[in-house]
Write a protein that holds these residues in place. Structure first.
Motif, PDB file in Angstrom:
ATOM      1  N   THR A  97       0.865  -1.175   0.000  1.00 52.75           N
ATOM      2  CA  THR A  97       0.000   0.000   0.000  1.00 52.75           C
ATOM      3  C   THR A  97       0.905   1.228   0.000  1.00 52.75           C
ATOM      4  O   THR A  97       1.663   1.441   0.948  1.00 52.75           O
ATOM      5  CB  THR A  97      -0.920   0.028   1.232  1.00 52.75           C
ATOM      6  OG1 THR A  97      -1.788  -1.107   1.197  1.00 52.75           O
ATOM      7  CG2 THR A  97      -1.768   1.301   1.252  1.00 52.75           C
ATOM      8  N   SER A  98       0.851   2.007  -1.058  1.00 54.99           N
ATOM      9  CA  SER A  98       1.730   3.167  -1.213  1.00 54.99           C
ATOM     10  C   SER A  98       0.944   4.460  -1.039  1.00 54.99           C
ATOM     11  O   SER A  98      -0.126   4.627  -1.621  1.00 54.99           O
ATOM     12  CB  SER A  98       2.396   3.158  -2.590  1.00 54.99           C
ATOM     13  OG  SER A  98       3.262   2.055  -2.724  1.00 54.99           O
ATOM     14  N   PHE A  99       1.503   5.354  -0.243  1.00 56.27           N
ATOM     15  CA  PHE A  99       0.912   6.666   0.013  1.00 56.27           C
ATOM     16  C   PHE A  99       1.707   7.707  -0.774  1.00 56.27           C
ATOM     17  O   PHE A  99       2.897   7.914  -0.514  1.00 56.27           O
ATOM     18  CB  PHE A  99       0.979   7.008   1.509  1.00 56.27           C
ATOM     19  CG  PHE A  99       0.222   6.070   2.405  1.00 56.27           C
ATOM     20  CD1 PHE A  99      -1.023   6.429   2.910  1.00 56.27           C
ATOM     21  CD2 PHE A  99       0.760   4.831   2.777  1.00 56.27           C
ATOM     22  CE1 PHE A  99      -1.722   5.570   3.746  1.00 56.27           C
ATOM     23  CE2 PHE A  99       0.067   3.970   3.615  1.00 56.27           C
ATOM     24  CZ  PHE A  99      -1.183   4.338   4.107  1.00 56.27           C
ATOM     25  N   GLU A 100       1.060   8.372  -1.731  1.00 55.85           N
ATOM     26  CA  GLU A 100       1.760   9.351  -2.560  1.00 55.85           C
ATOM     27  C   GLU A 100       0.971  10.652  -2.631  1.00 55.85           C
ATOM     28  O   GLU A 100      -0.220  10.652  -2.947  1.00 55.85           O
ATOM     29  CB  GLU A 100       1.985   8.794  -3.963  1.00 55.85           C
ATOM     30  CG  GLU A 100       2.638   9.767  -4.934  1.00 55.85           C
ATOM     31  CD  GLU A 100       3.979  10.313  -4.415  1.00 55.85           C
ATOM     32  OE1 GLU A 100       4.088  11.550  -4.251  1.00 55.85           O
ATOM     33  OE2 GLU A 100       4.895   9.502  -4.166  1.00 55.85           O
ATOM     34  N   ILE A 101       1.640  11.755  -2.332  1.00 52.81           N
ATOM     35  CA  ILE A 101       0.989  13.066  -2.290  1.00 52.81           C
ATOM     36  C   ILE A 101       0.977  13.749  -3.659  1.00 52.81           C
ATOM     37  O   ILE A 101       0.107  14.581  -3.931  1.00 52.81           O
ATOM     38  CB  ILE A 101       1.692  13.976  -1.244  1.00 52.81           C
ATOM     39  CG1 ILE A 101       0.834  15.205  -0.945  1.00 52.81           C
ATOM     40  CG2 ILE A 101       3.086  14.363  -1.701  1.00 52.81           C
ATOM     41  CD1 ILE A 101       1.364  16.045   0.216  1.00 52.81           C
ATOM     42  N   ASP A 102       1.914  13.415  -4.528  1.00 55.85           N
ATOM     43  CA  ASP A 102       2.035  14.081  -5.824  1.00 55.85           C
ATOM     44  C   ASP A 102       1.063  13.441  -6.821  1.00 55.85           C
ATOM     45  O   ASP A 102       1.192  12.271  -7.181  1.00 55.85           O
ATOM     46  CB  ASP A 102       3.478  13.961  -6.328  1.00 55.85           C
ATOM     47  CG  ASP A 102       3.734  14.816  -7.559  1.00 55.85           C
ATOM     48  OD1 ASP A 102       3.094  14.562  -8.590  1.00 55.85           O
ATOM     49  OD2 ASP A 102       4.574  15.734  -7.483  1.00 55.85           O
ATOM     50  N   HIS A 103       0.095  14.208  -7.293  1.00 57.56           N
ATOM     51  CA  HIS A 103      -0.942  13.671  -8.176  1.00 57.56           C
ATOM     52  C   HIS A 103      -0.372  13.196  -9.514  1.00 57.56           C
ATOM     53  O   HIS A 103      -0.865  12.220 -10.094  1.00 57.56           O
ATOM     54  CB  HIS A 103      -2.033  14.715  -8.402  1.00 57.56           C
ATOM     55  CG  HIS A 103      -2.733  15.138  -7.149  1.00 57.56           C
ATOM     56  ND1 HIS A 103      -3.358  14.241  -6.308  1.00 57.56           N
ATOM     57  CD2 HIS A 103      -2.902  16.365  -6.572  1.00 57.56           C
ATOM     58  CE1 HIS A 103      -3.884  14.876  -5.277  1.00 57.56           C
ATOM     59  NE2 HIS A 103      -3.615  16.173  -5.412  1.00 57.56           N
ATOM     60  N   GLY A 104       0.670  13.864  -9.984  1.00 59.67           N
ATOM     61  CA  GLY A 104       1.298  13.443 -11.233  1.00 59.67           C
ATOM     62  C   GLY A 104       1.955  12.085 -11.099  1.00 59.67           C
ATOM     63  O   GLY A 104       1.822  11.220 -11.982  1.00 59.67           O
ATOM     64  N   PHE A 105       2.658  11.866 -10.013  1.00 57.06           N
ATOM     65  CA  PHE A 105       3.276  10.562  -9.772  1.00 57.06           C
ATOM     66  C   PHE A 105       2.196   9.488  -9.602  1.00 57.06           C
ATOM     67  O   PHE A 105       2.363   8.352 -10.043  1.00 57.06           O
ATOM     68  CB  PHE A 105       4.166  10.606  -8.535  1.00 57.06           C
ATOM     69  CG  PHE A 105       5.404  11.456  -8.691  1.00 57.06           C
ATOM     70  CD1 PHE A 105       5.822  11.885  -9.936  1.00 57.06           C
ATOM     71  CD2 PHE A 105       6.162  11.810  -7.581  1.00 57.06           C
ATOM     72  CE1 PHE A 105       6.960  12.670 -10.086  1.00 57.06           C
ATOM     73  CE2 PHE A 105       7.303  12.582  -7.717  1.00 57.06           C
ATOM     74  CZ  PHE A 105       7.707  13.018  -8.971  1.00 57.06           C
ATOM     75  N   CYS A 106       1.112   9.859  -8.938  1.00 59.13           N
ATOM     76  CA  CYS A 106       0.003   8.905  -8.779  1.00 59.13           C
ATOM     77  C   CYS A 106      -0.522   8.450 -10.139  1.00 59.13           C
ATOM     78  O   CYS A 106      -0.845   7.271 -10.319  1.00 59.13           O
ATOM     79  CB  CYS A 106      -1.134   9.534  -7.967  1.00 59.13           C
ATOM     80  SG  CYS A 106      -0.803   9.669  -6.200  1.00 59.13           S
ATOM     81  N   ARG A 107      -0.595   9.374 -11.069  1.00 57.37           N
ATOM     82  CA  ARG A 107      -1.082   9.039 -12.405  1.00 57.37           C
ATOM     83  C   ARG A 107      -0.142   8.030 -13.080  1.00 57.37           C
ATOM     84  O   ARG A 107      -0.599   7.068 -13.717  1.00 57.37           O
ATOM     85  CB  ARG A 107      -1.201  10.303 -13.254  1.00 57.37           C
ATOM     86  CG  ARG A 107      -1.923  10.102 -14.572  1.00 57.37           C
ATOM     87  CD  ARG A 107      -2.208  11.411 -15.266  1.00 57.37           C
ATOM     88  NE  ARG A 107      -0.992  12.123 -15.673  1.00 57.37           N
ATOM     89  CZ  ARG A 107      -0.551  13.241 -15.112  1.00 57.37           C
ATOM     90  NH1 ARG A 107      -1.203  13.791 -14.108  1.00 57.37           N
ATOM     91  NH2 ARG A 107       0.561  13.814 -15.547  1.00 57.37           N
TER      92      ARG A 107
END
Length: 286
Positions: A76-86
Motif C-alpha cells: 500500500t503506497s501513500f503518494e501526495i504528488d498527483h502526477g506521480f500517482c497518475r
C-alpha cells in the motif's frame, strides 16, 4: 502487470517526467534513489514475503515499490504528488493485484487505513527530509507499531533515533523511537545515489519491534507526554521543565525524590526507567 522501467537511468527518469509534464517538487522533498544496490539492500532489510502487508510512503515513480511488489508482498503506497500517482496508476502497476495506491498526504490519511486494517507488518520508505521525523513520531504516538520499519532519512535524524542516553544526539525523539523498537543504522547512502542529489548524506535505519516494550502500553501516552515536557527546552533542568505541568513545586520535588532524580539534572542524562518511575510518581501510579 508491473512495468519494466530503468530506475537507475537519470535520462529515463527525466524523459518520463517530461512526457507527463512533471517536475521534481522541492516542497515535497522529492529525491529519487537511483542506486539499485541500495534499493536491494533496503528490501532485504525489510524481509517481506508473499504474506506481508507493507506500507510505503512517498513511492515517487516506484523504484522501491517495484522491488517490494516483486517479493509477492501486498504493498500500500501513500503518494501526495498527483502526477506521480497518475504514473503509478496508469503506467507502472496497471491491474497489479497486490498494489494499492492511497493518493494524498500520508501524514493526514495513514490513520484512516490504520483504523480500517490495523498496523501493517512492515513500513518501508525513502522519507522526505522535511516530514520524516514527524511521520515516525505520529506512528508511534498513535500506537501503530509494525514488526519492522526501514526508513531512508537524513543521517542526522538517524543518529538521533539511534542515540544512547547521555550523548549529544540523545533526545525525546530517541526515547520515543526506542521504547517499542530496537534501532540500528544499517548503512549510509551518498548524495550522488539520488536524483536530484540532496545537499546531505542519507542513512537507512532499521527499527525492529521489541518483544517486550520498555514502557507498558497502558502507560505509553502519559510517558510520552512527560518526555515531551522534559525535553521541551534542553538547556533547562528537569525541575524547570516539569513546571509546565502546572503541578505544585513541592509535589514535583517529591516525585523527583521518589524517582531518584536530582531536580538540577538534565533530561538527556535520564534513562527510560528513570523517566518511567517519574511518570508513575507524578501520575500517582505507585
Amino acid at each position: 502487470m508491473i512495468w519494466d522501467f530503468d530506475y537507475s537511468s537519470i535520462s529515463s527518469i527525466t524523459k518520463l517526467l517530461d512526457e507527463n509534464g512533471l517536475s521534481m517538487t522541492k516542497k515535497f522533498g522529492q529525491n529519487f534513489l537511483i542506486s539499485m544496490s541500495a534499493l536491494d539492500r533496503i528490501v532485504s532489510l525489510c524481509k517481506p514475503n508473499a504474506d506481508s502487508r507493507v506500507w510505503e510512503v512517498g513511492p515517487g515513480i516506484g523504484a522501491l515499490t517495484t522491488k517490494l511488489l516483486q517479493t509477492g508482498a501486498h504493498v500500500t503506497s501513500f503518494e501526495i504528488d498527483h502526477g506521480f500517482c497518475r504514473i503509478l496508476r496508469e503506467q507502472a502497476y496497471v491491474d497489479v493485484p497486490n498494489f494499492t495506491l492511497i493518493e494524498g498526504d500520508a501524514l493526514k490519511n495513514w490513520k484512516t487505513v490504520f483504523d480500517a486494517e490495523g498496523a501493517p507488518d512492515i513500513i518501508c520508505a525513502n522519507l522526505p527530509y522535511n516530514v520524516g521525523s514527524i511521520f515516525i513520531a505520529s506512528l508511534i504516538e498513535n500506537r501503530c507499531l509494525p514488526k519492522i520499519m526501514v526508513f531512508t532519512l537524513q543521517s542526522e535524524v538517524v543518529e538521533r533515533i539511534c542515540a544512547k542516553q547521555g550523548s549529544e544526539q540523545f533526545s525525546g525523539f530517541s526515547i520515543l523511537t526506542g521504547i517499542d523498537y530496537q534501532n540500528r543504522e544499517a548503512f549510509r547512502i551518498k548524495s550522488g545515489c539520488f536524483y536530484p542529489a540532496p545537499n546531505v548524506d542519507s542513512s537507512v535505519v532499521v527499527m525492529e519491534r521489541r518483544e517486550n516494550a520498555l514502557v507498558p502500553d497502558d502507560e505509553a501516552r502519559d510517558f510520552l507526554e512527560l518526555v515531551r515536557v522534559l525535553f521541551a527546552q534542553r538547556r533547562k533542568t528537569v525541575k524547570n521543565n516539569l513546571k509546565a505541568l502546572g503541578r505544585p513545586s513541592a509535589e514535583l520535588d517529591e516525585a523527583l525524590a521518589k524517582s531518584g532524580i536530582s531536580a538540577t539534572e538534565r533530561a538527556e542524562k535520564l534513562s527510560v526507567q528513570q523517566i518511567l518511575e517519574l511518570e508513575r510518581n507524578i501520575y500517582r501510579r505507585v
